[in-house]
Scaffold this motif. Structure first.
Motif, short mmCIF file in Angstrom:
data_model
loop_
_atom_site.label_atom_id
_atom_site.label_comp_id
_atom_site.label_asym_id
_atom_site.label_seq_id
_atom_site.Cartn_x
_atom_site.Cartn_y
_atom_site.Cartn_z
N ASN A 210 0.84 -1.19 0.00
CA ASN A 210 0.00 0.00 0.00
C ASN A 210 0.87 1.24 0.00
N LYS A 216 -0.34 -5.39 0.89
CA LYS A 216 -1.71 -5.64 0.50
C LYS A 216 -2.02 -7.10 0.80
N GLN A 248 -7.77 -4.30 7.78
CA GLN A 248 -7.78 -4.64 6.36
C GLN A 248 -8.67 -5.84 6.07
#
Length: 360
Positions: A210, A216, A248
């Motif tokens: 990111n 990610k 996340q």
């Protein structure tokens, strides 16, 4: 017979008051205590270069713990009792396992990774946690683990491995490299042995990043993720890891599953010098007040204009009890320090050593 037994216990208690009895049991290396709950390490296993597992045998006062639950553990370091909360990573009858990974500024984790040994004695505190092995017994389940967040999950998986489970379980497990992840060999063995269990390991060092540099966690165009999404409508999901990981994961998976449970933990906080200002976040009141570090929390909140229901003011009536969400606190009786979340937290017997959040 009951009257005779009661009379004998009364005589014993008069001859050997609890502090005397407990002291000599400890001096003689015995696990018996009048009421205190203690445990002895019976096995210590290195899981990774920076993580160690400890199997504990509790004394007869221990009521037990379920896979998926947490327990407060006390260890004496340099003459001071320090407490931490650990998810149990394994349960076998009355025996249970905790697993701790070294973290920056982690006083207890460094100590246990370096000095834990068979025969070491621990104090045991409260057992808590509503998400247990029984929460998912009859439901298709998706587990999502980041690093040491695997601990409550491995305890549930090992428990199910001793049953005739039929419901499917998916585990996606993230870590920097597979060598950094605890229980990988055990998880792979479970996946080979049990048709209901599927395992996916993702090494974050190889993932895209990111803008803030964090990995990610999901390659959303990947075939495995698309396949997984198609099967999750009736699944219960449980995620465990640090705050950033869970945030996340929750954003991606909560819309895909029937129900989403999570447990997250924050990095260890730095303690403030005594008397310096710290922030107390009161979540139910949606306000933050400033108090001095190291002073009685109940009194400090009252001086800051916060109305707190209280009674005995010495920790016995539970009137002021609340949930501690985050922060470092110190018990003003035994001076133990605790960085874990806590249900039934008593401001009247604690001081705050860092910024803290209370469900109040």
């Amino acid at each position: 017979m009951n009257k005779i037994t009661d009379a004998l216990l009364l005589v014993r208690n008069m001859v050997l008051p609890e502090p005397v009895y407990d002291f000599w049991c400890a001096e003689l290396g015995l696990m018996s205590r009048r009421h205190a709950v203690v445990a002895r390490a019976v096995k210590v296993v290195s899981e990774t270069p920076d993580a160690v597992s400890i199997w504990l045998k509790p004394n007869a006062n221990f009521a037990g713990v379920l896979p998926g639950q947490h327990i407060n553990i006390g260890v004496e370091i340099n003459g001071h009792l320090v407490q931490r909360s650990y998810s149990v990573s394994g349960v076998h009858g009355r025996y249970f396992r905790i697993t701790t990974r070294k973290v920056a500024n982690g006083k207890v984790s460094f100590y246990l990774n370096q000095f834990a040994h068979r025969g070491m004695t621990f104090t045991l505190g409260d057992v808590y946690g509503d998400v247990t092995v029984h929460s998912f017994d009859q439901k298709p389940t998706l587990f999502l683990a980041g690093g040491i967040g695997i601990t409550p999950i491995i305890s549930m998986l090992e428990s199910w491995s001793q049953t005739l489970r039929q419901q499917p379980v998916q585990l996606v497990y993230w870590g920097k490299t597979s060598q950094d992840l605890a229980f990988v060999d055990r998880l792979k063995s479970l996946a080979k042995t049990h048709s209901w269990f599927e395992l996916k390991i993702l090494e974050t060092q190889f993932l895209e990043r990111n803008s803030d540099g964090t990995p990610k966690l999901l390659a959303e165009t990947s075939a495995w993720f698309e396949d997984l999404k198609g099967r999750l409508t009736h699944f219960e999901a449980f995620a465990c890891g640090n705050d950033g990981f869970v945030d996340q994961i929750r954003e991606r998976f909560a819309p895909l599953v029937n129900n989403f449970h999570f447990e997250s933990f924050s990095p260890l906080l730095a303690t403030a010098e005594p008397g310096l200002p710290i922030q107390v976040r009161l979540t139910k009141q949606n306000r933050t007040v400033t108090i001095p570090s190291g002073v009685n929390l109940l009194s400090a909140l009252e001086r800051a204009g916060v109305a707190v229901a209280s009674g005995c003011r010495r920790g016995t009536c539970n009137t002021c009890s609340c949930n501690k969400i985050s922060g470092i606190t110190q018990h003003q009786g035994d001076q133990s320090i605790n960085e874990a979340t806590a249900a039934g937290f008593k401001p009247c017997t604690h001081a705050a050593l860092s910024d803290i959040s209370l469900e109040m």
